[in-house]
Structures are given as structure tokens and as C-alpha cells.
Design an enzyme around this catalytic site. Structure first.
Site, short mmCIF file in Angstrom:
data_model
loop_
_atom_site.label_atom_id
_atom_site.label_comp_id
_atom_site.label_asym_id
_atom_site.label_seq_id
_atom_site.Cartn_x
_atom_site.Cartn_y
_atom_site.Cartn_z
N LYS A 180 0.86 -1.19 0.00
CA LYS A 180 0.00 0.00 0.00
C LYS A 180 0.88 1.22 0.00
O LYS A 180 2.03 1.17 0.45
CB LYS A 180 -0.89 0.02 1.25
CG LYS A 180 -2.12 0.90 1.11
CD LYS A 180 -3.26 0.13 0.46
CE LYS A 180 -4.52 0.91 0.34
NZ LYS A 180 -5.63 0.04 -0.05
N1 GLU Z 1 -7.45 0.02 -3.48
C1 GLU Z 1 -8.15 -1.19 -3.77
C2 GLU Z 1 -8.20 -2.06 -2.53
O1 GLU Z 1 -8.00 -1.58 -1.44
C3 GLU Z 1 -7.57 -1.91 -4.98
C4 GLU Z 1 -6.14 -2.34 -4.83
C5 GLU Z 1 -5.55 -2.89 -6.13
O2 GLU Z 1 -6.26 -3.06 -7.09
O3 GLU Z 1 -4.35 -3.11 -6.13
O4 GLU Z 1 -8.49 -3.22 -2.59
#
Ligand code: GLU
Length: 424
Positions: free
Chosen positions: A114
């Protein structure tokens, strides 16, 4: 570094300590040894970067950004980037661990990561936002790449932000690198189904739990917190399946419409007013009373930590589906469990987004784009199978759906970690 349990402030919800305690508990439930549990909890790599931005005024403002790879035993890191004033190391670490679990729960070949920048993007002009994004992308560039770590949109980041990141990395590497981010526009390697995929996954999980509990879809009243990337498409998807959305909240307040909200009227109202408040014929309710509106299903689809003990105590709904990441505090979860309110946890309910990202990435690596039907069909299959497996394990393990989903994820990460062995 992340906060150690000994440094915890007992009066403050800390998402990192919350997630690590859940992983710890899952590890014990599975009978993993202490070393393996710590190995799975501890983030692999934490990068904090200074992001200097020349503002339109000519001044230089400093921002702080992060990219954290929590676990890469099952594949490259995967997870979004958020731009928000609340972002800090613990929040990003917690969200990166959620991504490791989420990707394992839906069984896609990724680890978890993240990123984020501590910034209020609303206060930036478009060119300031572009400079901030590009400088942040440059600073995390050594850590990301199609086979290392693949960012995606999250709170306050969109296809435009992904395009700037893709361009910055492509310029640095000297060749087009579409697979470095997902959630891109179609013109540069995005896919037809990515927008709305999280909401589709939430809808599939909602339908699946109603079926397991023997509750007809057309009798369900739903309240949704958030009318953004995830909340807005949900109004249509749930209404199309016969559910009645009776309450929605955004940052300006909440609306209550007992006879059900029309998604088309709401979309038009929102386009004009910039808020759900003022929807024709609605009753205006304070945003923090959204979950007290008489309803059957509650869907938090905005920020984390909002389902506190007090919100859980007064919640009217009898099922909760977590479309947001980390919406429920430990105390909130305990109250919901004591009230026998089943919760489909974030790591399962909102995984449609990352599953869509996986399909987009696979297409970019192959240079071969799928048709929308194939995309949707595979998304539905992946989500339904994940729900089915978690439900079956939930019945066997006899713990909450959240505890089960985390155990499923931890088990798969532990298996990959064990078979790879410890380096050196
Ligand atoms: N931000 C989205 C989540 O928290 C998608 C993450 C992604 O596709 O890598 O699942």
C-alpha cells in the site's frame, strides 16, 4: 517504523495494531508457530519519502509519502495509493497487511502493499496534483514495477493519477511500462471492467450471504456510507437486484428515503449539487446517524475506523458488508458479534477491485486485451468461489466471517512462506 504494541495509546484506535492482532489470532487458530506468525505480521519493506512540490504560487511545500510492501511470498506486492490528510505509517502498514490477506483470500498471485501521501488533494490545483504525483512516483520508483509491486487507485486517486504514475515510471525506464499500475484508462492499457469492479464484488458478496441466510433480496433495505468510487455504483447494482437503498451519507450529511433512492435521480442530483444532501423528497439526517436509519444491510464504503462500539450498538441493520477498508474497530466488531450481526469483512467483500486489477495486469503483461464479458464472468467466478470457500471454512471453524477470512489468508501466506523456505 510501525508502532509496537508496547507503545500503544489505549484511547486511540490504531489500525496497524488492530490488523496485527487479528493476524496473530488467526495464526494461533491455525496452530502456526510463533516465529511464523511474527514473520507474517512484520512488513517486509517500509519506504518513507519526502515529496517536495512547487506550488502554483512559486513556493515549495513539503509532503510525506509512503510505500509499504507487507508480504511478497505469494507474488509481487499489490495495493492502492491514497492521498489523504490522515495517512501515516501505521495506516499504510495496516492497509498493506489487509492487501496481503485480501489477495490470498481471493487466491490471486500477489502479495500485499500500500502507499499514500499525507495531503489534502482538494486543496491542490490540477497541476500541483500532477507534480505531487510524479515526484512521489519518482521517489517510490525503485520499489515498484510489474514484477515487484503494482500500485492502483484508492481513496482520492483515480485513472488520471495512475496515468501520471505509469508515464513517470515509463520515462524513467525508457520504455512503456503499462503493467506498473492498474486502474488505468483504456487508452493506455486499462480494462473495461475495472471501474465499478469493487462495487460488483460487494454486490456478489451481498447476494451470496443473503442466499446462505435464506433472506430474499427484494425485501432488503440498505444504507451506504459514502457516494464515491465504490458507493455510487453500488446504488445501481443493488437496486438492479431488487434491494432498496434507503439511506446514503457523504461528507456533507446523510439522506433518508424510506421508499428507496432512485440511482438515476441521485446521479443527476449529485452532478448538480456535488452532494447527496438535498435529494428530492429525502429527509436530511446527520451523517453520524446514518446507521440508525431502519434498514437490513449496512455498507460502510468510505473511510476506516468508523464502525465504533457506539455505532455498532445503535446499528439498525442485521447484516454488514465492508466495502471500505478497515471500517470496523475491534470494539465495534465485538459488539456486532455479540448482537449476532454477520459481517462480510473487507478482505473478502471489497476484493473485486484487486481481482479486476489482476486481470488488467495479466492483460498488460500479455499485450492481449480481453472482452468485457470474459472480464466480468471471471470476476464473478473468482468472487463467488472465494465467498463459498470462506463460508464453508466459517462453518467448520465456528468463528466469525472476519476471523475465518483472515485465517484463510494467513494459511495461504504461511504455506507459500514455508515452501519457499527462509533466505539465506
Ligand atoms: N485500493 C483497492 C483495494 O484496497 C484496490 C487495490 C488494487 O487493485 O491493487 O483493494
Amino acid at each position: 517504523m510501525v508502532t509496537h504494541p508496547d507503545q500503544a495509546n489505549p484511547h486511540e484506535f490504531n489500525p496497524w495494531l488492530h490488523v496485527s492482532s487479528l493476524i496473530d489470532k488467526a495464526g494461533r487458530l491455525l496452530g502456526l508457530d510463533e516465529g511464523m506468525i511474527q514473520r507474517i505480521i512484520t512488513p517486509e519493506r517500509i519506504l518513507e519519502v519526502a515529496v517536495p512540490v512547487r506550488m502554483d504560487s512559486g513556493e515549495i511545500h513539503m509532503f510525506t509519502g509512503w510505500r509499504i510492501q507487507h508480504d511478497t511470498s505469494r507474488g509481487p506486492g499489490k495495493g492502492g495509493i491514497r492521498f489523504h490528510p490522515s495517512v501515516n505509517t501505521d495506516e499504510i502498514a495496516a492497509l498493506s497487511a489487509d492487501m496481503s490477506i485480501k489477495c490470498a483470500v481471493v487466491n490471486i498471485p500477489y502479495g500485499g502493499a500500500k502507499g499514500g501521501v499525507k495531503v489534502d488533494p482538494e486543496a491542490l490545483s490540477r497541476s500541483e496534483l500532477e507534480r505531487l504525483t510524479r515526484r512521489y512516483a519518482f521517489s517510490i520508483a525503485p520499489m515498484i514495477g510489474p514484477d515487484r509491486d503494482i500500485p492502483a487507485p484508492d481513496i482520492n486517486t483515480d485513472t488520471q493519477v495512475m496515468s501520471w504514475i505509469m508515464d513517470t515510471v515509463s520515462m524513467l525506464r525508457g520504455h512503456n511500462t503499462p503493467g506498473v499500475v492498474t486502474g488505468k484508462p483504456l487508452s493506455i492499457g486499462g480494462t473495461l471492467g475495472h471501474a465499478g469492479a469493487t462495487s460488483l464484488g460487494v454486490t456478489i458478496c451481498t447476494a451470496a450471504i443473503l442466499e446462505r441466510l435464506g433472506r430474499p433480496m427484494n425485501e432488503q433495505r440498505v444504507v451506504i456510507q459514502g457516494y464515491g468510487k465504490v458507493g455510487a455504483p453500488l446504488v445501481k447494482l443493488l437496486s438492479d437486484r431488487g434491494m432498496k437503498v434507503v439511506g446514503i451519507a457523504d461528507v456533507h450529511g446523510a439522506i433518508h428515503v424510506p421508499e428507496g433512492i432512485s440511482y438515476s435521480i441521485l446521479a443527476k442530483h449529485f452532478a448538480d449539487a456535488g452532494t447527496v444532501v438535498g435529494y428530492p423528497g429525502s429527509v436530511h439526517v446527520p451523517a453520524d446517524e446514518l446507521f440508525t436509519i431502519p434498514s437490513d444491510i449496512a455498507i460502510p464504503a468510505a473511510l476506516g475506523g468508523v464502525i465504533t462500539e457506539q455505532v455498532a450498538e445503535t446499528m439498525s441493520a442485521t447484516i454488514m458488508i465492508e466495502a471500505a477498508n478497515g471500517p470496523t474497530t475491534g470494539e465495534g466488531a465485538a459488539v456486532l458479534a455479540s448482537r449476532n450481526i454477520p459481517v462480510v469483512p473487507d478482505v473478502l467483500a471489497n476484493a473485486g477491485g484487486v481481482v479486476a486489477s489482476y486481470f488488467e495486469w495479466a492483460q498488460d503483461l500479455q499485450g492481449f486485451m480481453w472482452e468485457r464479458e470474459l472480464f466480468t464472468q471471471r470476476l464473478e467466478k473468482t468472487m463467488s468461489e472465494a465467498f463459498k470457500y470462506v463460508w464453508q471454512r466459517h462453518l467448520e471453524l465456528n468463528v466469525t466471517l472476519r476471523e475465518t477470512a483472515i485465517a484463510v489468508g494467513v494459511e495461504r501466506i504461511a504455506e507459500a512462506t514455508a515452501i519457499r523456505g527462509l533466505f539465506p
